[in-house]
Design an enzyme around this catalytic site. Structure first.
Site, short mmCIF file in Angstrom:
data_model
loop_
_atom_site.label_atom_id
_atom_site.label_comp_id
_atom_site.label_asym_id
_atom_site.label_seq_id
_atom_site.Cartn_x
_atom_site.Cartn_y
_atom_site.Cartn_z
N CYS A 1 -29.05 -0.26 -8.80
CA CYS A 1 -30.29 -0.90 -9.24
C CYS A 1 -31.17 -1.28 -8.05
O CYS A 1 -32.17 -1.99 -8.21
CB CYS A 1 -29.99 -2.13 -10.09
N TYR B 1 -16.75 -2.71 -10.35
CA TYR B 1 -17.84 -3.54 -10.88
C TYR B 1 -18.07 -3.18 -12.36
O TYR B 1 -19.18 -2.90 -12.79
CB TYR B 1 -19.14 -3.33 -10.09
N GLU C 1 -13.37 -6.01 -12.08
CA GLU C 1 -14.57 -6.87 -12.11
C GLU C 1 -14.15 -8.27 -11.71
O GLU C 1 -13.06 -8.73 -12.07
CB GLU C 1 -15.16 -6.86 -13.53
N CYS D 1 -46.67 -14.51 -15.30
CA CYS D 1 -45.33 -15.07 -15.04
C CYS D 1 -44.66 -14.37 -13.87
O CYS D 1 -43.62 -14.83 -13.39
CB CYS D 1 -44.47 -14.98 -16.30
N GLN E 1 -26.49 -4.73 -20.75
CA GLN E 1 -27.75 -4.17 -20.26
C GLN E 1 -28.90 -4.54 -21.19
O GLN E 1 -28.78 -4.46 -22.41
CB GLN E 1 -27.64 -2.64 -20.18
N CYS F 1 -44.39 -11.40 -25.55
CA CYS F 1 -44.12 -10.79 -24.24
C CYS F 1 -44.08 -9.30 -24.46
O CYS F 1 -43.37 -8.81 -25.35
CB CYS F 1 -42.80 -11.30 -23.67
N CYS G 1 -50.66 -7.84 -21.43
CA CYS G 1 -50.38 -9.28 -21.33
C CYS G 1 -51.15 -9.83 -20.14
O CYS G 1 -51.16 -9.23 -19.06
CB CYS G 1 -48.89 -9.50 -21.15
N CYS H 1 -43.94 -8.77 -14.94
CA CYS H 1 -44.44 -7.40 -15.15
C CYS H 1 -45.58 -7.11 -14.19
O CYS H 1 -46.75 -7.09 -14.59
CB CYS H 1 -44.91 -7.22 -16.59
#
Length: 459
Positions: free
Chosen positions: A413, A317, A338, A82, A288, A164, A78, A85
């Site tokens: 993460c 969480y 949560e 943006c 996810q 995309c 691509c 990536c």
């Protein structure tokens, strides 16, 4: 005292050889020991660079021309910039190596746990078209509707990004089709400055296991113009569509979804499966975005939890109960907590959907609920945490330590906040046994990791 001069000046053009990568994937080159961070450059490469910023201790540059290319450089799939990536120019092998090193480095430098095994990162067999959801802004140019992600650090739409590389290919086909019919029937795009117009975003979600698709039109207005035509054309062209929804957001805000959601056609939910667990997904559900790697991540979390039929487990969480329901297949009882009420409603519904009756879900802040549970006599054997990027709240880490579970599984993460929190848990009496990185977001710098910690036995 005179300001110390930097070896380079802004707007200067220099020749640079790149030695390393930052955790964001920028190339690192040095001039007399002064580091310059340059996007789209790889270790072993040389090139001409324009200095765009020169701080006291480091600077930033823009790659103008390559004079020596790395064998790890690949042609991006691509060419739209943006900002999503950033790693498409590097081989997937190098992407995985970079992420592996990132986790290893923070374990050593932040957590001071250089002897803890960091296993080889688990990558994807096919690292493209893995995303099951898109939220794409709608704008207007020359009287025509345009769709596309915003250019990096701006609100300028990179128009008509009809493909995309990391989005599912069905989603890639539906967005331009929805834009085209909306344009033809006279729907006007929302204008941020005037707070006028109708259509703000188009959102598409897909269940990979079921192939079911939901299309969401986010509007400023309560009415969606000529909705019957939209429904008819989209459902005829895409039989995978099981739900068409309108979300109304009439506020001046950059938040995408508003509070009001109504089903225009079909079902309120689409469904997907991760392993043996089925999940109902609404327009506003957190789910996810890479279900293939989610299964890999959760399988590892379950392995590290080492739970049996006598264990009480807390999932902090917990979101819509994704990990909780995996754990409930093995545990005596799972308690999920949560802060988002809608997520807890989804978690309860997903438990019922799967016939799981040994999982209970509570709305609240984990750092406040945990001490209350302890006061009620709840003593979990295992705690599983999957916090947002900022990591765990200090109060919650302390509450975990005081609760004294025999085992903690930390899903992260953000390697930096993970390492910070591991150091606190280590100092509080836990030993980090293993770390397993997982590539959840190929072509981007983000990396997930799951860690296994055991309570140290008192002497």
């Amino acid at each position: 005292m005179a300001k110390q001069a930097t070896p380079v000046k802004k707007n200067e053009t220099i020749t640079l050889t790149f030695e390393d990568l930052t955790h964001e994937g920028n190339g690192v080159g040095k001039i007399n020991g002064y580091p310059l961070f340059v996007p789209n450059a790889l270790p072993g490469e040389s090139g001409t660079v324009k200095v765009v910023k020169a701080n006291k201790n480091f600077g930033f540059g823009k790659l103008l021309e390559l004079t020596k290319r790395s064998p790890e450089r690949v042609e991006p799939t691509c060419h739209v910039h943006c900002g999503g990536c950033q790693l498409q120019h590097m081989s997937y092998h190098l992407q995985l190596e970079m992420k592996q090193n990132q986790v290893k480095n923070v374990m050593k430098k932040v957590a001071h746990l250089e002897h803890v095994p960091v296993h080889p990162i688990i990558g994807m067999e096919s690292p493209l078209h893995y995303r099951n959801k898109v939220q794409i802004p709608v704008g207007e140019k020359n009287g025509e509707l345009i769709t596309g992600f915003y250019q990096k650090r701006s609100h300028r739409i990179l128009e008509n990004m009809d493909t995309c590389s990391i989005q599912d290919e069905t989603i890639n086909a539906i967005v331009p089709a929805a834009r085209e019919v909306a344009n033809r029937i006279g729907i006007k795009a929302y204008n941020e400055e005037s707070h006028r117009g109708e259509l703000r975003h188009i959102m598409v979600r897909k269940g990979f296991a079921t192939n079911e698709v939901m299309v969401v039109f986010v509007t400023r207005t309560d009415k969606l113009t000529n909705k019957e035509v939209i429904i008819s054309e989209l459902t005829e062209k895409f039989p995978e569509i099981k739900s068409i929804v309108q979300n109304v957001n009439d506020k001046r805000t950059s938040v995408i979804l508003g509070e009001k959601t109504k089903v225009l056609w079909g079902e309120q939910y689409i469904y997907d499966k991760i392993g043996d667990i089925t999940f109902a997904i609404s327009a506003k559900s957190f789910y996810q975005v890479n279900p293939v790697q989610t299964k890999v991540l959760y399988d590892k979390a379950l392995e590290y939890a080492k739970i049996d039929s006598s264990d009480i487990v807390v999932d902090a969480y917990c979101g819509i109960g994704t990990i909780s329901l995996f754990l409930a297949q093995k545990a005596k009882k799972v308690y999920g907590v949560e802060i988002v009420p809608e997520a807890i409603n989804d978690a309860k519904m997903n438990a019922k959907l799967n016939g799981i009756d040994n999982a209970e879900f509570f709305v609240g802040e984990a750092e406040k609920v945990m001490p209350w549970w302890k006061a009620q006599g709840l003593s979990p054997d295992v705690i599983v945490v999957d916090p947002p990027r900022k990591g765990c709240e200090p109060d919650f880490l302390q509450a975990m330590i005081e609760t004294e579970p025999k085992r903690i599984v930390y899903v992260s993460c953000n390697p930096s906040t993970l390492a910070r929190d591991l150091r606190i848990l280590e100092d509080g009496g836990y030993e980090t046994k293993e770390v397993q990185p997982v590539d959840m977001f190929p072509q981007t710098p983000h990396v997930e990791a799951v860690c296994w910690l055991e309570r140290k036995l008192s002497n």
